[in-house]
Design an enzyme around this catalytic site. Structure first.
Site, PDB file in Angstrom:
ATOM      1  N   LYS A   7     -22.765 -55.560  68.020  1.00  0.00           N
ATOM      2  CA  LYS A   7     -24.022 -55.653  68.762  1.00  0.00           C
ATOM      3  C   LYS A   7     -24.523 -57.085  68.680  1.00  0.00           C
ATOM      4  CE  LYS A   7     -28.637 -53.694  69.136  1.00  0.00           C
ATOM      5  NZ  LYS A   7     -29.599 -52.724  68.581  1.00  0.00           N
TER       6      LYS A   7
ATOM      7  N   LYS B 263     -21.941 -53.753  72.480  1.00  0.00           N
ATOM      8  CA  LYS B 263     -23.211 -53.813  73.191  1.00  0.00           C
ATOM      9  C   LYS B 263     -23.738 -55.236  73.197  1.00  0.00           C
ATOM     10  CE  LYS B 263     -27.852 -52.060  72.759  1.00  0.00           C
ATOM     11  NZ  LYS B 263     -28.792 -51.336  71.951  1.00  0.00           N
TER      12      LYS B 263
HETATM   13  C1  PBG Z   1     -32.528 -51.344  68.671  1.00  0.00           C
HETATM   14  C2  PBG Z   1     -31.997 -51.217  70.029  1.00  0.00           C
HETATM   15  C3  PBG Z   1     -32.140 -52.116  71.078  1.00  0.00           C
HETATM   16  C4  PBG Z   1     -31.477 -51.576  72.167  1.00  0.00           C
HETATM   17  C5  PBG Z   1     -30.962 -50.349  71.771  1.00  0.00           C
HETATM   18  N1  PBG Z   1     -31.269 -50.163  70.441  1.00  0.00           N
HETATM   19  C6  PBG Z   1     -32.906 -53.375  71.170  1.00  0.00           C
HETATM   20  C7  PBG Z   1     -32.632 -54.477  70.256  1.00  0.00           C
HETATM   21  O1  PBG Z   1     -31.704 -54.457  69.450  1.00  0.00           O
HETATM   22  O2  PBG Z   1     -33.396 -55.443  70.325  1.00  0.00           O
HETATM   23  C8  PBG Z   1     -31.365 -52.205  73.513  1.00  0.00           C
HETATM   24  C9  PBG Z   1     -30.965 -51.292  74.612  1.00  0.00           C
HETATM   25  C10 PBG Z   1     -31.142 -51.868  75.967  1.00  0.00           C
HETATM   26  O3  PBG Z   1     -31.486 -53.050  76.139  1.00  0.00           O
HETATM   27  O4  PBG Z   1     -30.931 -51.118  76.931  1.00  0.00           O
HETATM   28  N2  PBG Z   1     -32.804 -50.098  68.095  1.00  0.00           N
END
Ligand code: PBG
Length: 322
Positions: free
Chosen positions: A196, A248
């Site tokens: 991520k 992601k």
């Molecule tokens: C954090 C989380 C995020 C997203 C999913 N889980 C945001 C981040 O890490 O700042 C982003 C999902 C998206 O942008 O569609 N729990």
């Protein structure tokens, strides 16, 4: 000329016959938001067509997903701002909005959808970080793990088939697996947000969950420059007991999706995030892009790179068209 690749592109039927990649509704997961204290769904401005749901409207949405043949739903909770605290305790209480949403959806559709829950504290903490913060301002890895374990266990108790740790703390998968097993939830699976990245494409999501974050997540999410590190993170999660590993965002990280798919022997998921959604919607609204074609192309590209499972805000719409 013997080799004429165009022969296989000559008609719609021929192209369909030889298409290498297909995106099926059953491999899609719809990420959805449930907000505490609202009586009607609230539109998310930066994600046209997406809503913060009530406990009733999320039930209705779950039924529509079943009808359209969508594989799963990934639930995110949006608590009252006043209920947020430094440790994010609404994340694991039984009456926390996310656990109530999990229970409502499970009651509504049972096993007809894979019910996933986001296992991360950022929606619940007053400071908006994914973990607890030490006095020196650093997000504390190991203290946070204990809270993730409590959160995951409460999600399993509420009826989640799958928990999905997205906080990028080291060791989170192993810690959660152990906690689930010790509490008898050996059948609840873990979809790990393994690779991520600290991405600008999460921007619209911050509105969707009413994020209070100041600053960034660069001390725990990955640097977009790093490709090998994505594989390293995925392999660590496999070793810790992940059932599915995820990359992601998706579209700008297809090299990482392909590398991870080649490196692991478990299913690979990719999350087409809020910014990927918003860009196509915005361009389409301006008449600059063919919306349906762009959606289909973006999804097939993610599958072609090697994703077995795709999280996408278009899951319902795309599945209805399929
Ligand atoms: C954090 C989380 C995020 C997203 C999913 N889980 C945001 C981040 O890490 O700042 C982003 C999902 C998206 O942008 O569609 N729990």
């Amino acid at each position: 000329m013997k080799d004429r690749p165009r022969r296989l592109r000559a008609t719609t039927a021929m192209r369909a016959l030889v298409a290498e990649t297909h995106v099926l509704p059953q491999q899609l997961i719809y990420p959805a938001f449930v907000r505490e204290g609202i009586t009607e769904p609230v539109a998310i401005q930066a994600m046209p067509g997406q809503f913060q749901h009530t406990l009733d409207s999320i039930r209705a949405l779950a039924c529509e997903l079943v009808e359209a043949g969508v594989g799963g739903i990934d639930l995110f909770g949006v608590p009252d701002q006043a209920r947020k605290d430094a440790s994010g305790s609404q994340a694991w209480t039984t009456d926390g909005i996310l656990n109530r949403a999990i229970a409502a959806v499970r009651e509504e559709v049972g096993d007809q959808l894979v019910i996933c829950a986001d296992t991360c504290l950022d929606e619940f903490t007053s400071h908006g970080h994914c973990g607890v913060i030490r006095d020196d301002g650093v997000v504390d890895n190991d203290t946070t793990l204990e809270l993730y374990a409590k959160m995951a266990t409460s999600q399993a108790a509420a009826g989640a088939h799958m928990v999905s740790p997205s906080g990028m703390m080291d060791g989170q998968v192993e810690y959660i697996r152990t906690a689930l097993d010790e509490n008898g939830y050996t059948d609840v699976s873990i979809m790990a947000y393994s690779a991520k990245y600290a991405s600008a494409f999460f921007g619209p999501f911050r509105e969707a969950v009413g994020s209070t974050l100041c600053g960034d997540r660069k001390t725990y999410q990955q640097d977009p420059a790093n490709r090998k590190e994505g594989v390293r993170e995925a392999l660590l999660d496999v070793a810790q007991g992940a059932d599915i590993v995820m990359v992601k965002p998706a579209s700008h990280y297809l090299d990482v999706v392909a590398d991870v798919a080649a490196a692991v022997n478990i299913p690979v998921a990719a999350y087409q995030v809020s910014g990927e959604y918003a860009m196509i919607e915005a361009a389409a609204r301006n008449g600059w892009i063919n919306r349906e074609q762009a959606i289909a192309e973006s999804l097939v590209s993610i599958a072609r790179a090697g994703a077995d499972v795709i999280l996408t805000y278009w899951a319902l719409e795309y599945s209805r068209r399929s």
